[in-house]
Write a protein that holds these residues in place. Structure first.
Motif, mmCIF file in Angstrom:
data_model
loop_
_atom_site.group_PDB
_atom_site.id
_atom_site.type_symbol
_atom_site.label_atom_id
_atom_site.label_comp_id
_atom_site.label_asym_id
_atom_site.label_seq_id
_atom_site.Cartn_x
_atom_site.Cartn_y
_atom_site.Cartn_z
ATOM 1 N N ARG A 404 -13.510 -6.637 -4.889
ATOM 2 C CA ARG A 404 -12.093 -6.476 -4.539
ATOM 3 C C ARG A 404 -11.569 -7.861 -4.220
ATOM 4 O O ARG A 404 -12.052 -8.521 -3.318
ATOM 5 C CB ARG A 404 -11.927 -5.575 -3.329
ATOM 6 C CG ARG A 404 -12.350 -4.162 -3.583
ATOM 7 C CD ARG A 404 -12.128 -3.325 -2.361
ATOM 8 N NE ARG A 404 -10.802 -2.706 -2.394
ATOM 9 C CZ ARG A 404 -10.311 -2.008 -1.385
ATOM 10 N NH1 ARG A 404 -11.007 -1.899 -0.269
ATOM 11 N NH2 ARG A 404 -9.137 -1.439 -1.475
ATOM 12 N N GLU A 408 -5.551 -8.637 -5.022
ATOM 13 C CA GLU A 408 -5.382 -7.204 -5.247
ATOM 14 C C GLU A 408 -5.159 -6.488 -3.922
ATOM 15 O O GLU A 408 -4.329 -5.590 -3.828
ATOM 16 C CB GLU A 408 -6.649 -6.652 -5.902
ATOM 17 C CG GLU A 408 -6.934 -7.255 -7.243
ATOM 18 C CD GLU A 408 -6.593 -6.302 -8.352
ATOM 19 O OE1 GLU A 408 -7.214 -5.243 -8.382
ATOM 20 O OE2 GLU A 408 -5.696 -6.622 -9.142
ATOM 21 N N ILE A 409 -5.910 -6.877 -2.898
ATOM 22 C CA ILE A 409 -5.771 -6.245 -1.585
ATOM 23 C C ILE A 409 -4.369 -6.482 -1.062
ATOM 24 O O ILE A 409 -3.709 -5.582 -0.541
ATOM 25 C CB ILE A 409 -6.833 -6.802 -0.616
ATOM 26 C CG1 ILE A 409 -8.231 -6.381 -1.079
ATOM 27 C CG2 ILE A 409 -6.591 -6.322 0.787
ATOM 28 C CD1 ILE A 409 -9.337 -7.048 -0.341
ATOM 29 N N ARG A 411 -1.663 -7.071 -2.792
ATOM 30 C CA ARG A 411 -0.693 -6.274 -3.545
ATOM 31 C C ARG A 411 -0.756 -4.815 -3.117
ATOM 32 O O ARG A 411 0.271 -4.164 -2.964
ATOM 33 C CB ARG A 411 -0.969 -6.375 -5.047
ATOM 34 C CG ARG A 411 -0.641 -7.701 -5.671
ATOM 35 C CD ARG A 411 0.843 -7.956 -5.728
ATOM 36 N NE ARG A 411 1.553 -7.035 -6.605
ATOM 37 C CZ ARG A 411 1.676 -7.190 -7.917
ATOM 38 N NH1 ARG A 411 1.131 -8.230 -8.511
ATOM 39 N NH2 ARG A 411 2.345 -6.318 -8.639
ATOM 40 N N GLY A 412 -1.979 -4.313 -2.921
ATOM 41 C CA GLY A 412 -2.146 -2.917 -2.533
ATOM 42 C C GLY A 412 -1.520 -2.619 -1.180
ATOM 43 O O GLY A 412 -0.901 -1.574 -0.983
ATOM 44 N N ARG A 413 -1.681 -3.539 -0.237
ATOM 45 C CA ARG A 413 -1.179 -3.283 1.110
ATOM 46 C C ARG A 413 0.246 -3.747 1.296
ATOM 47 O O ARG A 413 0.865 -3.447 2.303
ATOM 48 C CB ARG A 413 -2.050 -4.020 2.136
ATOM 49 C CG ARG A 413 -3.427 -3.435 2.213
ATOM 50 C CD ARG A 413 -4.183 -3.992 3.380
ATOM 51 N NE ARG A 413 -5.595 -3.728 3.191
ATOM 52 C CZ ARG A 413 -6.539 -4.350 3.833
ATOM 53 N NH1 ARG A 413 -6.236 -5.295 4.700
ATOM 54 N NH2 ARG A 413 -7.799 -4.049 3.630
ATOM 55 N N GLY A 414 0.748 -4.534 0.363
ATOM 56 C CA GLY A 414 2.091 -5.075 0.535
ATOM 57 C C GLY A 414 2.141 -6.120 1.623
ATOM 58 O O GLY A 414 3.171 -6.320 2.262
ATOM 59 N N LYS A 415 1.018 -6.800 1.868
ATOM 60 C CA LYS A 415 0.968 -7.841 2.902
ATOM 61 C C LYS A 415 0.721 -9.178 2.219
ATOM 62 O O LYS A 415 0.280 -9.243 1.089
ATOM 63 C CB LYS A 415 -0.192 -7.589 3.870
ATOM 64 C CG LYS A 415 -0.141 -6.283 4.584
ATOM 65 C CD LYS A 415 0.625 -6.368 5.860
ATOM 66 C CE LYS A 415 -0.155 -7.085 6.930
ATOM 67 N NZ LYS A 415 0.562 -7.045 8.197
ATOM 68 N N GLY B 43 -0.459 -1.814 6.271
ATOM 69 C CA GLY B 43 -0.276 -1.519 4.849
ATOM 70 C C GLY B 43 -1.291 -0.556 4.263
ATOM 71 O O GLY B 43 -1.375 -0.420 3.055
ATOM 72 N N TRP B 119 -3.892 1.596 -5.478
ATOM 73 C CA TRP B 119 -3.493 0.431 -6.275
ATOM 74 C C TRP B 119 -4.537 0.202 -7.355
ATOM 75 O O TRP B 119 -5.736 0.164 -7.045
ATOM 76 C CB TRP B 119 -3.363 -0.808 -5.375
ATOM 77 C CG TRP B 119 -3.094 -2.060 -6.144
ATOM 78 C CD1 TRP B 119 -3.970 -3.076 -6.386
ATOM 79 C CD2 TRP B 119 -1.878 -2.424 -6.769
ATOM 80 N NE1 TRP B 119 -3.368 -4.035 -7.125
ATOM 81 C CE2 TRP B 119 -2.077 -3.671 -7.370
ATOM 82 C CE3 TRP B 119 -0.625 -1.812 -6.884
ATOM 83 C CZ2 TRP B 119 -1.069 -4.317 -8.086
ATOM 84 C CZ3 TRP B 119 0.359 -2.453 -7.585
ATOM 85 C CH2 TRP B 119 0.135 -3.704 -8.171
#
Lengths: 430, 195
Positions: A404, A408-409, A411-415, B43, B119
């Motif tokens: 991971r 990517e993390i 983008r996934g969390r929006g942070k 998040g 995601w």
């Protein structure tokens, strides 16, 4: 004698003086299939010398590295300034020729020059070709286009020169048909060559300038490399049509749209091989199983399996499968993994831990091979459960492939995630 | 403050994300609500809604203003932008649409509905584990938390070594992420780690 001789200290080879061969009562036994990195030797790199050998040594030093005589110093004075000569003399006196003989070794470090040379001669393969400029042409350098008469004259002259090179003893009187045909071809070639020569299209009053037209040292195009004409080169030289090509390899290269040279830079190793048996109603069929890894040591890694009754066939199958299965491995700073990884295949669990720079690969041998082929340099690992070889390799490979990534993390969390190390060192991490 | 329920929540969230659920519910308690809000802030969750035994209507299925009225509103705002601000509690643009979630009177029937995130076909919240156990609570000082946040082990708690790992700590200022605690220099009881 070359004026470049001071460089002898830098490029000197190990001497042929008898060294005491390291006695080996216990030859090192290979415990691994991996070739060991040559570790630091405990003993000094040079043998200790007895007093009676010292006289021999002094003699050898004087013969191999004699002092400069007057003619040589005169030559040096022509080439170098007094300050440079002083520096050369200081460097010569700083190095004892006896030390060069006893301790001089061929360099093995990565910073050595890619060839051995004392720079006294121009080697057409490794050195740049000699170049001449317009300043080297004496006299006027004016050219004009030759008219037809001059051009014809020049062509005849050049063609006859070329023919004279081919037939230095003159054309023989009695010739067979084949030889006649040969002569005709040669004449045709010489004429073509002559008409393409710049001397045929341009002319000058200065004969030196005309010579410069034909001189390859004035050409902007580099001259062709010389053909190696020793016996060894002749025997090993092969045409591409003569070589046996593996059809499987050919297909692989076509599929990957690769060049054959690319295969040379892959690290391929068969890690597991054992016999397997298929029980049929006809009886047992024995075959060999191979598991091979392939990597480019720069972030690509593949694992392939092959099985066949013919061992060589099975091995080739596995090699091709490994190359075809190569997948990119994300690497943090090009040396380790992103965070800790864990993967379970069957009863085998592999835990991989990222480590700081300079930590090394402190992992078991199978994971070491994989990490080395992938180009990971700092890693530690644990295999707390089963250590089945095939499953360890597969689990490690899958863990390395399915990391991971911080992007990517984020983008996934929006942070927003920031690599603190990179920021702290101003991006100058490798 | 039972950690048994939190343990159940942890495994439930792991199972739900493995099953690729979009919406799931957990029992309501003050700690759960605060922890889930912390997860949302980091998040891991898309939404945290208090509701009844049936899931609340998703945002897209709620009654939306029709596009014609939205267009009118936009035109009006363009001409008279001061209308964006309400005067005396009255919005000049018309009545605001508020979707009311039906929360049961009976607290035992309330559930906390969580929206899970994915995601690239991978759950954002993959692992969630208790640090303190019901039988063994672990209190950490801010120094301990600092070491843990820097991937080192401290007070028998392993460092946050997985990529993007978070740890939640309950403190006297509420449930905070470990890195927040370090910044504010407060310690507390470690609840769970998420990655």
């Amino acid at each position: 004698m070359s004026v470049c001789r001071p460089a002898r200290c830098l490029f000197s080879k190990a001497s042929s003086l008898p060294k005491s061969a390291p006695s080996a009562p216990h030859p090192r036994r290979p415990f691994h299939t991996t070739t060991s990195r040559s570790g630091r030797r405990r003993r000094p790199h040079y043998p200790s010398i007895k007093a009676e050998d010292l006289a021999l040594l002094n003699q050898a030093a004087e013969v191999q590295y004699p002092k400069y005589d007057t003619s040589e110093t005169a030559l040096l004075a022509k080439k170098y300034t007094p300050a440079q000569i002083a520096a050369i003399k200081a460097a010569e006196s700083a190095l004892d020729p006896r030390d060069i003989i006893t301790q001089g070794q061929t360099r093995t470090d990565p910073w050595k020059l890619p060839y051995e040379d004392d720079m006294s001669e121009v080697d057409p393969v490794t050195d740049h070709a000699e170049k001449l400029t317009a300043a080297d042409i004496p006299g006027p350098k004016t050219f004009r286009e030759a008219n037809e008469v001059e051009s014809d004259e020049a062509i005849t002259l050049i063609a006859s020169e070329n023919m004279a090179k081919l037939y230095p003893n003159g054309v023989p009187d009695d010739m067979t048909d084949k030889e006649k045909q040969h002569l005709e071809d040669a004449m045709h070639a010489a004429l073509t060559q002559a008409s393409l020569d710049p001397r045929a299209s341009y002319t000058s009053k200065n004969p030196k300038a005309m010579e410069a037209l034909a001189d390859p040292r004035h050409s902007t195009i580099l001259p062709d490399l010389p053909r190696l004409e020793n016996r060894m080169a002749k025997q090993t030289r092969r045409l591409s049509t003569e070589e046996q090509e593996d059809p499987r390899q050919k297909r692989l290269l076509q599929q990957m749209s690769w060049d054959k040279d690319k295969l040379k830079f892959l690290r391929i190793k068969t890690l597991v091989s054992h016999g397997v048996t298929n029980q049929t109603r006809m009886g047992k069929i024995n075959s060999m199983y191979f598991l091979t890894i392939a990597g480019n040591e720069n972030g690509l890694l593949g694992v392939g399996e092959g099985k066949s009754t013919e061992p060589e066939e099975g091995r080739k199958q596995s090699v091709m499968a490994a190359i075809r299965n190569m997948r990119p491995i994300p690497r943090y700073e090009g040396r380790t993994i992103y965070g800790d990884l864990e993967k379970k295949v069957g009863a085998t669990k592999v835990q991989l831990f990222s480590r700081p720079p300079g930590f090394g690969l402190r992992v078991q041998h199978l994971i070491f091979e994989l990490a080395r082929a992938a180009g990971l340099h700092d890693l530690s690992a644990r295999t707390p459960r089963s250590r089945n070889k095939m499953n360890v390799i597969k689990a490690t490979w899958e863990a390395l492939c399915n990391q991971r990534l911080p992007d990517e993390i984020a983008r996934g969390r929006g942070k927003k995630l920031v690599d603190v190390r990179k920021v702290y060192y101003g991006g100058s991490v490798h | 403050m039972s950690l048994v329920n939190l343990a159940h929540v942890c495994s439930h969230l792991q199972n739900a994300s493995k099953a690729r659920l979009g919406l799931t519910s957990i029992p309501v308690s003050k700690m759960h609500v605060n922890l889930m809000l912390g997860l949302q802030r980091e998040g891991f969750l898309s939404s945290v809604t208090l509701g009844g035994p049936t899931p609340p209507k998703p945002f897209l299925l709620q009654t939306q203003p029709d596009p014609e009225s939205l267009e009118n509103m936009a035109r009006k705002l363009e001409k008279e932008p001061w209308n964006a601000y309400p005067v005396d509690g009255q919005s000049p643009l018309g009545k605001e649409q508020i979707y009311e979630v039906n929360v049961p009177e009976n607290p035992a029937k309330r559930r906390l509905w969580l929206g899970l995130k994915y995601w690239n076909n991978e759950p954002v919240l993959k692992q969630m584990k208790l640090v303190s156990k019901p039988t063994r609570r672990i209190w950490l000082t801010s120094e301990d938390l600092g070491r843990i946040a820097r991937t080192r082990e401290s007070s028998y708690v392993k460092g946050l070594t997985h990529p993007g790992e978070c740890m939640f700590v309950t403190t006297d200022r509420g449930i905070l992420e470990a890195r927040d605690c370090v910044e504010r220099r407060i310690g507390g009881m470690a609840l769970c780690r998420v990655w």
